[in-house]
Design a protein around this motif. Sequence first.
Motif, PDB file in Angstrom:
ATOM      1  N   LEU A   1       0.792  -1.230   0.000  1.00 57.62           N
ATOM      2  CA  LEU A   1       0.000   0.000   0.000  1.00 57.62           C
ATOM      3  C   LEU A   1       0.826   1.282   0.000  1.00 57.62           C
ATOM      4  CD1 LEU A   1      -2.664  -1.187   2.617  1.00 57.62           C
ATOM      5  CD2 LEU A   1      -3.052  -0.828   0.169  1.00 57.62           C
TER       6      LEU A   1
ATOM      7  N   LEU B   1      -7.960  -0.785  -5.020  1.00 54.05           N
ATOM      8  CA  LEU B   1      -7.133  -1.522  -4.054  1.00 54.05           C
ATOM      9  C   LEU B   1      -7.347  -3.025  -4.182  1.00 54.05           C
ATOM     10  CD1 LEU B   1      -7.495   0.689  -0.843  1.00 54.05           C
ATOM     11  CD2 LEU B   1      -5.483   0.479  -2.310  1.00 54.05           C
TER      12      LEU B   1
ATOM     13  N   PHE C   1      -2.715  -5.573  -3.191  1.00 54.68           N
ATOM     14  CA  PHE C   1      -3.333  -5.689  -1.871  1.00 54.68           C
ATOM     15  C   PHE C   1      -4.507  -6.661  -1.906  1.00 54.68           C
ATOM     16  CE2 PHE C   1      -6.837  -4.174   0.898  1.00 54.68           C
ATOM     17  CZ  PHE C   1      -6.257  -4.421   2.135  1.00 54.68           C
TER      18      PHE C   1
ATOM     19  N   ALA D   1      -4.342   5.497   1.864  1.00 52.38           N
ATOM     20  CA  ALA D   1      -4.402   4.136   1.317  1.00 52.38           C
ATOM     21  C   ALA D   1      -4.072   3.098   2.388  1.00 52.38           C
ATOM     22  CB  ALA D   1      -3.443   3.999   0.133  1.00 52.38           C
ATOM     23  N   MET D   2      -3.114   3.421   3.251  1.00 48.29           N
ATOM     24  CA  MET D   2      -2.733   2.492   4.313  1.00 48.29           C
ATOM     25  C   MET D   2      -3.857   2.344   5.334  1.00 48.29           C
ATOM     26  SD  MET D   2      -0.185   0.549   5.203  1.00 48.29           S
ATOM     27  CE  MET D   2       0.517  -0.260   6.650  1.00 48.29           C
TER      28      MET D   2
ATOM     29  N   GLY E   1      -6.752   0.412   3.640  1.00 43.99           N
ATOM     30  CA  GLY E   1      -6.385  -0.997   3.552  1.00 43.99           C
ATOM     31  C   GLY E   1      -6.562  -1.715   4.880  1.00 43.99           C
TER      32      GLY E   1
END
Length: 530
Positions: free
Chosen positions: A202, A218, A223, A277-278, A281
Amino acid sequence: MRDGKKSLTGQVVRFLKGSLLASMLLAVATPATAQGDDQRALKARMAGTALSWAAENGRLRQFMEEFPKGGDIHTHLRGAIYAESWIEWAAADGLCADMSVPALKHKAKESCAASGWLTAAEAQANEEHRRALINSLSNRSYVPTLNWSGHNDFFATFARINVSPKRLGDQLANVASRAGRQNIQYLELMETIILPELFPLLSGVQLSGDLAADYQMLMSGPFGQAMPTLVASARTQISAAMARKDQLLRCGTDRADVGCDVKIRFLHQVIREFEPAMVYGQFILGWALMKDEPKVLGMNLVAPEDGHVALRDYRLHMRMIDHLYNNLGPRNVSLHAGELTMGLVRPKQLTFHIREAIEVGHAKRIGHGIAIAHERDSEGLLEKMADEGIMVEINLTSNDTILGVKGKDHPLVMYRDMQVPYALSTDDEGVSRIDLTHEYMRLYTEHRVPYFELRHSARNSLTYSFLPGGSLWESEACKKDVETGAEAGAECAAFLKTSEKAQLQWELEERLRVFEDERRIPERKRTSFK
């Protein structure tokens, strides 16, 4: 005549303070159909009198330690471990100690000395180094100084802790044993099982802000392709850790530790101080874990709420939860919200976190909720929480250390006034160097809550837990059996079979009955003045 008998009984009970004769008189004065209810209420009142005596005669710790507490449902596993245990494990596993911080470290080179560090075993053997490590890995010996607050001292500890991955089961054994000794039945532990694996998947990924499109992006990339492996890894780690815990506590043997009776479940914690994004995720992974791993019952956001990214992206994070909740299905959500004070952040940032956690983030429980008085239409929000059963997880020592909020300034006063459900919890008992017993002692001494309310808090910890099944209090048959102190009748027993939550609640009621049966004010034959 009946009113006169009740009055006489009350007077006699007050004088006898729990004698067998008091119970006999109550039976005479009360119709048979109500004797069970009145006996239970009498014993609870007697327990309250015993509590007052204990507090006035140096026995408050013993009383509260034996008091059945239900569960601790706001506790971070990493923060629940005392520094001495981290040091012991580091020494046994060949880790290092960087005494310039001080902090525990994994080997960066061929040896600890090559990095300019000591071995953890060497640091443990040196009392000065050991003392410095304990202070650095906890709030022990903390004193406010210029540019160093309780907030800083608390959150700095986590970066200084390092441990071998194989110690997850040791951590569970540690907290379970401590809980069992305090008559705690249940722990809902916040833990991040999967994190390092996410960075290569990510890092550097940019989101558009269109959460539906971002989800598809994603999940169609590395991922998403790794998701089955990530979930399987988490499940394997949890299973191995639980087995290790059982082994360490000798569960299933005649030498089983009291911690074997403590039920453990997990909340997937999402660390919010990363780029979008992290964080997204982590949320997505949590949704998958809550679906596929029965021991992961819910999720929460962690890391300082006043951090730069946490403040910048707060509303985005709530929208992420909302999108997953509406598109992948409802999940159990508890959120740290309002762990803020005037001065720690700008006033505008105090006005919406709790409300948005509930209305957008679908939070069934709020962790801390300190900033409630600053929320827009705070009275309306309090009424909403009371009406909808949005519980507050109260962490008295943590709020004192991190935010400087305690006593009459703590919003618990307002939550109680508005009848918002709450339960006591520890937050990070190892860092704060407390336990749940300490928090019950603090609740009683600072807020003078009566015994009946202490009991209500203990009940709430299970009622508002994320354990599956209906609450005991949803069954009229079970409610009646609890009130009369009877064994579970056929109808209640049938209900209990359908609900893991209700089974634990029933056990709490049994523990409460035993506890209240045994509370007595001891008769003193002599005093220290003779």
